[in-house]
Motif scaffolding. Structure first.
Motif: not given
Length: 130
Positions: A27-35, A7-13, A120-125
Motif C-alpha cells: 500500500n505504501k509503495a503503491a501510494s508513492d507510485m500512484f496518487s 511497486v513490487a520491488i519497492k514493497a520488498v525494500e 520484476a521480482l524474478w529479475e531482481k532475484g
C-alpha cells in the motif's frame, strides 16, 4: 519494467527497511507510485499477486503467512504457476506475453499486471528459487 513491477520491488525494500508487513508495504509503495485512492493504487490483480507470492513464501526474506484480505485463488494459481515455469525455464522471463500464455495453458485471457509483478521480482532475484 512497468510501474507495478517497480511497486513490487519497492514493497520488498520497505518490508526489509521499515519492517512493514506485506500488505502495508504494498500500500505504501503503491501510494508513492500512484496518487492515494486512485484506481491504479487500488488495482487488485497486481496487489493480490504480490501478496499471494508472499503468502506462499516465494518472495525472498518473507515468511509464509496470511497476507491477503480476500485472496483471488485464480491470481494465486497464476502467480505460483508463473514461478514454477520460470524455475523450469528462466528464459521465459524474457517474454512476458509468452510466459503468460504458458501460465494460461492455452486459455485466451489478458494478464492484468500479474506477470509484471512476478517478472520484476524474478529479475531482481527476489523469488525463492527452490
Amino acid at each position: 519494467m512497468n510501474k507495478y513491477g517497480v511497486v513490487a520491488i519497492k514493497a520488498v525494500e520497505l518490508m526489509n527497511g521499515e519492517l512493514l508487513e506485506p500488505p502495508n508495504a504494498w500500500n505504501k509503495a503503491a501510494s508513492d507510485m500512484f496518487s492515494e485512492g486512485t484506481s491504479s493504487q487500488r488495482k487488485g490483480c497486481p496487489r493480490n499477486t504480490f501478496l499471494d507470492l508472499c503468502e506462499e513464501g516465494l518472495v525472498r526474506g518473507v515468511p509464509k503467512g496470511n497476507y491477503t484480505y480476500r485472496s483471488d485463488s485464480l491470481n494465486k494459481a497464476y502467480a505460483v504457476e508463473a514461478v514454477e515455469l520460470l524455475r523450469g525455464n528462466p528464459l521465459l522471463a524474457n517474454d512476458k506475453n509468452g510466459s503468460w500464455k504458458e501460465v494460461m495453458k492455452g486459455v485466451k485471457k489478458s494478464h492484468n499486471s500479474q506477470m509484471d509483478v512476478v517478472l520484476a521480482l524474478w529479475e531482481k532475484g527476489l523469488i525463492v528459487l527452490e
